[in-house]
Write an enzyme that holds these catalytic residues in place. Structure first.
Site, PDB file in Angstrom:
ATOM      1  N   GLU A  58      11.500  -2.459   0.358  1.00  0.00           N
ATOM      2  CA  GLU A  58      10.668  -2.194  -0.810  1.00  0.00           C
ATOM      3  C   GLU A  58      10.773  -0.932  -1.575  1.00  0.00           C
ATOM      4  OE1 GLU A  58       6.593  -2.740  -0.008  1.00  0.00           O
ATOM      5  OE2 GLU A  58       6.599  -4.965   0.490  1.00  0.00           O
ATOM      6  N   ASP A  91      -2.564   2.003  -3.501  1.00  0.00           N
ATOM      7  CA  ASP A  91      -1.974   3.053  -2.655  1.00  0.00           C
ATOM      8  C   ASP A  91      -2.916   3.898  -2.089  1.00  0.00           C
ATOM      9  OD1 ASP A  91       0.660   1.998  -2.508  1.00  0.00           O
ATOM     10  OD2 ASP A  91       0.924   2.189  -4.321  1.00  0.00           O
TER      11      ASP A  91
END
Length: 272
Positions: free
Chosen positions: A54, A65
């Site tokens: 990824e 995040d």
């Protein structure tokens, strides 16, 4: 669209199943801390055993995040990161690893801006991603109700569209996400951000994964909060893949050898 393209992602999951283990999906932020060191880390992680890469596109306003990846994005942007620069990294990884699946992990904004700049629009941009060696798109902040703006051209170009399923997603929404997905489905293991503490033996998580398994034939990957080999070992029997991000970003700060060691330890735990 349901099912999986007969490409690198499907092939890698089939290989891992044949080996009797879960796949290790590894996230790293492109350009963290700069182009050259990022490339060295990416190559080291893939060499050490990441099954699916990824590759994160740095963005100034990440919402999913946690602190570790946010800090990586700040470092990357300070080093001059751009979507084009990250695609250059993807191309370099592809040169070295012909069969390794690469998923571009991004927020919608950089991708939609790139589509606007492409003379052929979203179809042209997605076709170029495929030519550069990208296999799938994971767009964190594009809800399924609005996703067709990117999903349709991505699938038309032969890219897999990775669906994100949260613990809070109601049944009807889960069905829409998995029916529109290809490649694999990403089960978000907790409410919160990446890098949060995760109880890999949680009954609620086990029930969430069982429920998802009943909704799709696609491989299921679980992530958010997975940091340690013991967590990977506990989760591996329940899923097709385990995703590790923040812990790899953290190890990468100490250089390629530290990152490779962490990847190798996590990969060894994928047999459950």
């Amino acid at each position: 669209m349901s099912g999986s393209h007969p490409g690198r992602i499907a092939a890698r999951f089939a290989d891992c199943r044949a080996q009797g283990r879960a796949a290790l999906v590894g996230y790293l932020t492109g350009f963290d801390p700069d182009h050259e060191r990022s490339l060295a880390n990416l190559l080291a992680a893939c060499e050490a055993g990441v099954d699916v890469l990824e590759l994160g596109v740095p963005f100034s306003d990440p919402t999913a995040d946690g602190p570790e990846i946010q800090a990586a994005m700040v470092r990357a942007l300070a080093a001059g990161a751009s979507l084009e620069g990250v695609l250059g990294l993807a191309s370099r990884v592809r040169e070295r690893f012909a069969e390794l699946p690469i998923v571009l992990f991004s927020y919608a904004n950089p991708l939609l801006r790139a589509c606007d700049r492409d003379p052929a629009g979203a179809r042209g941009f997605c076709a170029r991603l495929r030519e550069l060696g990208v296999d799938g798109l994971l767009v964190v902040d594009l809800p399924p109700e609005q996703a067709s703006i990117l999903r349709a051209p991505a699938i038309a170009a032969g890219l897999d569209w990775i669906g994100l399923c949260a613990p809070t997603s109601p049944p009807a929404r889960l069905n829409k996400i998995v029916n529109d997905a290809s490649g694999f489905v990403y089960a978000v293991s907790l409410t919160g951000v990446t890098g949060s503490a995760l109880d890999a033996d949680s009954e609620a998580l086990r029930a969430q994964l069982e429920d998802l398994r009943g909704r799709t034939q696609l491989p299921i990957a679980v992530g958010f909060g997975v940091r340690e080999p013991a967590q990977v070992q506990a989760l591996a029997p329940q899923v097709d893949a385990v995703v590790v991000g923040s812990a790899l970003v953290q190890a990468g700060r100490d250089g390629p050898s530290s990152l490779a060691s962490r990847v190798a330890d996590l990969r060894a735990a994928t047999t459950g």
